[in-house]
Structures are given as C-alpha cells and as structure tokens.
Enzyme design. Structure first.
Site, short mmCIF file in Angstrom:
data_model
loop_
_atom_site.label_atom_id
_atom_site.label_comp_id
_atom_site.label_asym_id
_atom_site.label_seq_id
_atom_site.Cartn_x
_atom_site.Cartn_y
_atom_site.Cartn_z
N CYS A 53 0.84 -1.20 0.00
CA CYS A 53 0.00 0.00 0.00
C CYS A 53 0.88 1.25 0.00
O CYS A 53 1.67 1.45 0.91
CB CYS A 53 -0.93 0.04 1.20
SG CYS A 53 -1.93 1.55 1.22
N ILE A 110 -0.59 -6.11 -10.08
CA ILE A 110 0.25 -5.18 -9.33
C ILE A 110 -0.62 -4.30 -8.43
O ILE A 110 -1.79 -4.05 -8.76
CB ILE A 110 1.06 -4.26 -10.28
CG1 ILE A 110 0.12 -3.51 -11.22
CG2 ILE A 110 2.06 -5.05 -11.04
CD1 ILE A 110 0.80 -2.49 -12.16
#
Lengths: 249, 304
Positions: free
Chosen positions: B129, B191
């Site tokens: 993240c 991704i």
C-alpha cells in the site's frame, strides 16, 4: 438505483459556464430532493456527480457547470444523445414544513427540487455577479419569496447570503434551513443557524470515485454521539445535518 | 461452452474474474447491482489490526486513463471485519479473499490468525500500500522484509492459502517475487498501484491532500502485463493479475502473460457491472478462439 441509458431532451446554456439539461429517465422518477446522479463522460475513467435539480414526471433536470474536461464533454452533448446515468444516489434533504433554502452559485440547483417538495418555501440565492445568476424564474415559481445577493452588487443585495439569512431568521419562523454552496458559505450559514436555533441541512461536495460508498475516497469528518468519525459524501450524504459536519474552523 | 473454472493454490474459483481489494468495500454496495455469487471471488477492503480513519480528503484525482487515490486503508479493523462483514460475505457462493496489512510482523501474524479463524478462503498479504506511512509499502520494497511478512502470515494462517500482493514501485519485482516464494507464499497478486502525483496549477497544491497517491486504471495495464509476465517467468507460483483491466481482452492479456485469474478494480467506478462484463467478454473470446478451458490462456504468450 441502477445504471440507465437516458435520452437528452434539452440542453440550454444558462450562464457562461453552465447548462440546464433535461433527460428522459422514467426509472428515476422516485428520486428525492438532494440526491445526485453519477454521469459517465466519454473517455474519462471517473463519472461526474451532478445534483438533481428537479424531477418532473419522467424527466430529470440537471444543471451542469463546466469545471473541467469531463463536464465540458457533458455540456457539449446534443439533444437526442444517450447519456449513461447511475442513480439516484445518496441521501437527500428533509422537506417537511416551512423551509428556507439558501444557495450559492452552482449550489442552487438541488435546492429548487427541495423547495418544490416542501410545504412552503422561501429562497435566498447568492451569486458572484448578475451574469452568474441561474434558475431565478424557477425559484420564483416554487417559492413565496426569493431574495438575491451578489458579491459585487450587480443584482440584489450586495454582500453574503448569511447576512440575509440572519435577518430573515430573526424576522420569520422556519422549520428548517436547507443549504448548498461553497464551504465558506455553508460554514457561515451553520454559525447563523446555530445562534438562532434553527435546524440546518447542508449538501456537501467532495472529489468522488464510485459514487455508491465502496471506494471510500469522498471522506468527510463527521461528529456523532460517540465522537468524531469519517463518513462519505456519496453514501452518508451528500446532505448532512449541519451539526454533524466538522467544518475545519 | 468454455470451462471458466480456475484454481489458485488449491482454491477453486468458478470463473477467473475477481474484484480487487479497496475498490469493492465488503460487497454491500455492488451487491445491490448483481448477485455477488456471479463473481469468481472478492478481495475485500484491506483490513488492519485496529480501525483506521484513512487520510484526509481529497483522496482521488483523475489522470489520463486512470486515477490516483490516497484512501490510506480506512477500515473498521479486523475484529469488526470478522464479526460483522464475514457473516454477510459467507452467504454468497464465491471465494472470499481477506486483505491484511500490518505495521509489524507481530501484527501480520495476529491478522492472519484472526481472518483464518473467520473462515476466509484465502489471505492476500498487503505489503504494497503506497498510502500509509508504517507497514504497507515499507514491507514490500525489500526482499528481506517481504519474506519476513510472508513467513509471519504463513506461520499463522493454518491451512488457508497465502497470496502476497506485490508492489510495482520497486527496481526489480522479480527479486521480491522470488524472496516471497522462498518464504513459503502459495500465490502472488500483482500489481498494486504505482506511486504518482498531480498538482493544481491555480493553487500550486497537490490535488491529493496526501500529496502523493496510487495510480490505477487503464493507464497501468501495460505495466501490469509486463510485470505479470516477468514474475511468471521468475517463479512457479500461481498469479492473480490486476492493473487497469476494463474488458475481457484486457483480462485475456494478463492471463496470456501468466495470470491464472484476474481482478477488476478501478473499472468498477466507471461501470458497476464491469466484473460481470469482463467475465462475459472473456468467455466470448474463448468461445470464438475455440478455447476449451479458460485456464489454457495462462502463460500462453508467445514471446519474440
């Protein structure tokens, strides 16, 4: 609420930057005042959230302000075009009783439907100048009185709508005030309504993603019984009770 | 009729189209548009040990063919996820993939234990993240820490397969993929978003209050295809491919590059029905191409 293909019935330029558009949308006839639709713009990843200005039978009325490339595409659509519209979305205004609607600029359109849906309404509308004014005839038809304010005094009262709001609330009794416009205006209205003890509902704007409450981007700081929390304009709003909104002040 | 079933690390998906974490909440919203059982699987909103409010707004900016977001993992915390969201999600005939994000290895372990006990079908380990300061991407950009997070989750996930979500914001994604494979991962997803930034010319302020955010949408599809292809050539693990998928053709590209299944994310914001449409378009492509099983597409690219 779903995705609908809607035919554009009319598209009229009403100010230098905004268009009054009507679409055929029988499926959205039950839309509530203050709700919005999310309109697909060809070639853009994100839809554009547009407040519902009015519902007349099967016809949905939207006033679109040209803010960027997406809304530019939208306002350039010709009569007969098919628009891909997701809606109706969000929570709207309460309209029971005698209401006073207070609008600023492009915040005015959703208040028209709210005024029409109320038992009786008065309006205070503010604009930058006389060239930016919109929907005056409609508001005059829907409301008992309409007061105008412009920043430069080119029409109506020269000054801010919250000054007119303060005067009005000191003279007249209302069950609620409904407001939509720039954040500084909403903040000023909140101050006035709190002082004079009249319930206020505000319609907020925030950069939006999905429009349905899944992506969590349109965050707004709210205050509930258990303290502050983060809500979302698309799902928890766009209309909030003013006392629940933590304006940064 | 093409057989649309696929499997990843022993988890059997009825079709290869999942929805990507962070774009689908916990399913309530899009569940109003269609039966969630239509989906191959749901990667639910990323969860953390404690509730998180996320970053201040604006959290989104449009870009050419995409968006930047900086939500910052707003979520009710893992206990609320297990107690309040899992009972709802379990009502559907689809696979539930929990997405977990820790600040420390201990947090990853605890999260894995909790979601495994709650009965998720698979765990997606978020080490990528870009919008949180601690944890998140910090784990995903070094081989050692990526491997350590993988191991921590593996040791506490019991029999639940562990899929590690890789960041594209690294010099060589295949190095991280190999490290994670060696640490015991059962699958990889890729991704995550690419770090980006936009600036408002009038105010000279970044549009995102977080200054930077993660880029997703059609703009990143070719990056995703390339990275899936590279990773597929570097490891033996099955891959869940994602990044800008908006059509059946996009999904087929990712599968040819090496993905066993594909997740749809940002396309949802334009079309709530995107995952269903992508699934149907992929099935149609397979029919027309005479493909008997959709799984035959995986790794089918013929590189020059």
């Amino acid at each position: 609420m779903d995705v609908y293909k809607c035919t554009l019935l009319s598209n009229d330029k009403i100010t230098e930057t905004s268009c009054d558009m009507r679409v055929l949308a029988p499926e959205m006839a039950d839309a509530k005042p203050g709700q919005f639709v999310h309109v697909k713009c060809e070639g853009f990843t994100l839809r554009r959230p547009i407040s519902i200005c009015d519902v007349d039978g099967e016809v949905l009325r939207l006033v679109v302000d040209r803010r960027g490339k997406g809304t530019e595409w939208l306002t350039e659509q010709r009569v007969g075009a098919t628009l891909d519209i997701l809606g109706p979305l969000g929570r709207g205004f309460g309209t029971h009783g005698r209401v006073l609607v207070v609008g600023g600029g492009i915040g005015c359109p959703p208040l028209l439907y709210a005024a029409k849906a109320s038992d009786s309404a008065d309006a205070i509308l503010g604009f930058r100048n006389s060239a930016a004014m919109m929907l005056l005839g409609d508001f005059r038809d829907a409301c008992d009185t309409v007061q105008l304010a412009t920043d430069d005094g080119s029409a109506g009262f020269r000054g801010r709508v919250d000054e007119l709001l303060r005067r009005r609330l000191s003279e007249e009794k209302y069950d609620r005030v409904l407001s939509c416009g720039p954040t500084p205006m909403l903040r000023a209205c909140k101050r006035v309504c709190e002082e004079l003890g009249v319930p206020l509902e505000v319609s907020l704007e925030e950069r939006m993603g999905c429009g349905v409450g899944a992506c969590l981007v349109c965050a707004v700081k709210l205050r509930g019984a258990d303290g502050e929390y983060v809500g979302h304009v698309c799902k928890d709003g766009p209309v909030f009770k003013a006392e629940e909104v933590c304006f940064d002040d | 009729m093409t057989d649309m079933r696929v499997s990843i690390a022993g988890v059997k998906f009825k079709n290869p189209i999942l929805v990507a974490s962070g774009t689908f909440g916990f399913g309530h919203e899009y569940g109003k548009f269609y039966d969630l059982s239509e989906l191959g699987g749901i990667c639910v909103k990323g969860t953390t040990l404690h509730k998180r409010d996320g970053n201040p707004a604006p959290r989104i900016a449009e870009t050419p063919s995409g968006i930047l977001n900086s939500v910052g993992l707003q979520n009710p915390g893992v206990d609320a996820f297990c107690a309040e969201e899992m009972p709802f999600l379990k009502r559907f005939d689809t696979k539930i993939v929990a997405n977990i994000s820790g600040n420390t290895l201990e947090e990853y372990s605890e999260l894995a234990e909790k979601v495994a006990a709650a009965g998720v079908d698979m765990i997606e380990v978020n080490i990528s993240c870009p919008n949180v300061k601690a944890g998140g991407l910090a784990f995903g950009t070094s081989c050692t820490s990526a491997a350590a997070a993988t191991e921590a989750v593996k040791n506490h996930a019991g029999s639940v397969p562990v899929m590690v979500k890789l960041s594209p914001n690294v010099t060589d994604i295949t190095e991280i993929a190999r490290a994670v494979e060696a640490a015991g991962a059962d699958a990889l997803s890729l991704i995550n978003t690419l770090l980006g930034m936009r600036i408002d010319l009038k105010t000279r302020r970044p549009i995102l209050k977080n200054n930077t955010g993660g880029l997703s949408g059609p703009a990143v599809l070719p990056v995703a295809v390339r990275m899936v292809w590279q990773v597929a050539n570097a490891v033996k693990l099955p891959l869940l491919g994602m990044g800008g998928v908006a059509s059946g053709a996009d999904a087929a590209e990712l599968m040819f590059a090496g993905a066993s299944a594909v997740a749809v994310g940002t396309a949802l914001f334009n079309d709530p029905y995107a995952p269903i449409r992508v699934r149907d378009e992929l099935a149609e492509y397979c029919e027309n191409a005479g493909v008997a099983r959709v799984s035959e597409l995986t790794g089918g690219v013929k590189p020059w």
